[in-house]
Design an enzyme around this catalytic site. Sequence first.
Site, short mmCIF file in Angstrom:
data_model
loop_
_atom_site.label_atom_id
_atom_site.label_comp_id
_atom_site.label_asym_id
_atom_site.label_seq_id
_atom_site.Cartn_x
_atom_site.Cartn_y
_atom_site.Cartn_z
N ASP A 77 -34.65 105.63 -10.64
CA ASP A 77 -35.74 106.52 -10.27
C ASP A 77 -35.39 107.13 -8.91
O ASP A 77 -35.29 106.42 -7.91
CB ASP A 77 -37.06 105.72 -10.18
CG ASP A 77 -38.27 106.63 -10.02
OD1 ASP A 77 -38.11 107.71 -9.41
OD2 ASP A 77 -39.36 106.26 -10.48
N TYR A 86 -42.02 117.35 -7.13
CA TYR A 86 -43.08 117.87 -6.23
C TYR A 86 -42.99 117.23 -4.85
O TYR A 86 -43.79 117.52 -3.98
CB TYR A 86 -44.47 117.64 -6.83
CG TYR A 86 -44.72 116.25 -7.38
CD1 TYR A 86 -45.01 115.20 -6.52
CD2 TYR A 86 -44.67 116.00 -8.74
CE1 TYR A 86 -45.23 113.92 -7.01
CE2 TYR A 86 -44.89 114.72 -9.25
CZ TYR A 86 -45.17 113.68 -8.38
OH TYR A 86 -45.38 112.43 -8.86
N LYS A 87 -42.02 116.35 -4.65
CA LYS A 87 -41.86 115.69 -3.35
C LYS A 87 -40.94 116.55 -2.47
O LYS A 87 -41.31 117.65 -2.11
CB LYS A 87 -41.37 114.27 -3.58
CG LYS A 87 -42.45 113.46 -4.31
CD LYS A 87 -42.08 112.05 -4.70
CE LYS A 87 -43.31 111.36 -5.30
NZ LYS A 87 -43.00 110.08 -5.92
N PHE A 130 -42.21 101.23 -7.47
CA PHE A 130 -43.39 102.09 -7.60
C PHE A 130 -44.10 101.69 -8.90
O PHE A 130 -43.45 101.52 -9.93
CB PHE A 130 -42.95 103.56 -7.65
CG PHE A 130 -44.10 104.53 -7.61
CD1 PHE A 130 -44.69 104.87 -6.41
CD2 PHE A 130 -44.59 105.08 -8.78
CE1 PHE A 130 -45.76 105.76 -6.37
CE2 PHE A 130 -45.66 105.96 -8.75
CZ PHE A 130 -46.25 106.31 -7.54
N ARG A 178 -47.65 105.56 6.24
CA ARG A 178 -46.38 106.15 5.82
C ARG A 178 -46.25 107.59 6.30
O ARG A 178 -47.18 108.38 6.18
CB ARG A 178 -46.29 106.07 4.29
CG ARG A 178 -44.91 106.26 3.72
CD ARG A 178 -44.89 106.06 2.22
NE ARG A 178 -45.68 107.06 1.52
CZ ARG A 178 -45.50 107.41 0.24
NH1 ARG A 178 -44.56 106.81 -0.47
NH2 ARG A 178 -46.25 108.31 -0.33
#
Length: 429
Positions: free
Chosen positions: A214, A239-240, A143, A388
Amino acid sequence: MSPLSASSATGPGAEVTFRTARAEAEARDRADPLGHFRQRFLLSEGTVNFDGNSLGSMPRAVAERMECVLKQEWADGLIRSWGGAEWFRLPEIVGDRIAPLVGAGPGEIVVGDSTSVNLFKCMAAALAMRPERRVLVVQADNFPTDNYIAQGLAGLAPGLTLRVAETGQALLDAIDSSVAAVVLSHVHYRTAAIEDMEAVNRVAGAAGALTVWDLSHSTGAVAVDLRGSGADFAVGCTYKYLNGGPGAPAFCWVAARHLAEVRQPLSGWMGHQAPFAFDFDYRPAEGIRRFVCGTPQILSLSALDESLKLWSEVDLPALFRKSRELTSFFMSLVEQTCAEYGLELLSPSDPARRGSHVILRGSNGLPVMRVLAAEGVIGDFRAPDGMRFGFAPLYIRFADVVRAVEALHLILATRAWDREEFNQTTVVT
Ligand SMILES: *Cc1c(COP(=O)(O)O)cnc(C)c1O
């Protein structure tokens, strides 16, 4: 107006497949041991959130909690709430709620700042623990923020080299005795491929290098065993899959064996041993609290705290199983019905090696995802060509999966994406 015309181009073969799939999905939803969690979320009618891996849906309890935080703790309590409402300890309280989801113990996680900022703290802390080594191994296709932060750190640390390695064996081969730390994702944000945490930790450990994981796409989606696998540092978003809300603060974990010696460079007063002594010199707090920098983000921490309460009721093995089942169901339906449109499945076919999202490669991915969103099927597009779909097992049903693939199939069959309105440039995808 809905972009899909009623006179669909769905062929008879696909129609039969979808009818069978709908019946199967209904049966699986009825038998789903996690099905009851869906009611705990405030879900927008007609919309399915296949982007819970980017922004999780809102647990209903959060609204009530925020009302209390705003009116009682803030408006009435004022500064008294730092002690009375436990605001001061919230970074650790929330950290303890996350710990069981990632194989960490109590007192090992603090929550605050963003994942990007916590990556900086952890990478710098790892470098400081290996002062004679000047190489950071980073993942070529990680990422972007992880590598941007590493680049920023390199600008501050004279002689620091970033060794860029492809994921897999090449990454293991890049680890030698010149390496201070390895920075990588556990679940890949595009492909959802799971990295072998135990193997990387073992190879790094043998070379005397530290690992910085991560866990943004892992936490709340796949099994993680930080302690058992011998990891050194970890960070992750909340927040995922944890549904903490937009901009919810990130978590930061350091192996207990390092806590006495570890130092992070953002030595703010809230990570001081005695913040209210107002001493001139910085002295780090005991344990993981030293990874706190400034004043905690109380509003977003409170929302996250409430969201996380739900997780103490979740049977984690059942959740991980449902994640694999949802993604497998989706992939198999796409293969059966959309093959003629040139889609390619980029996520691992082995469910044990896959996180909770699936990426498809195909032309016109961006406008296709926009038509889907207009239809209430919210996924996202990851440049250059990735469509996605995330499957948050707490609120996604098997029936939702069928709906998504049916909509996708129809959009491809009718070329509904081929319109001006779905092909404009935007900043956020
Ligand atoms: C989402 C994500 C981030 C986001 O970092 P922020 O600082 O919260 O913007 C970082 N790393 C990975 C792997 C992610 O998936």
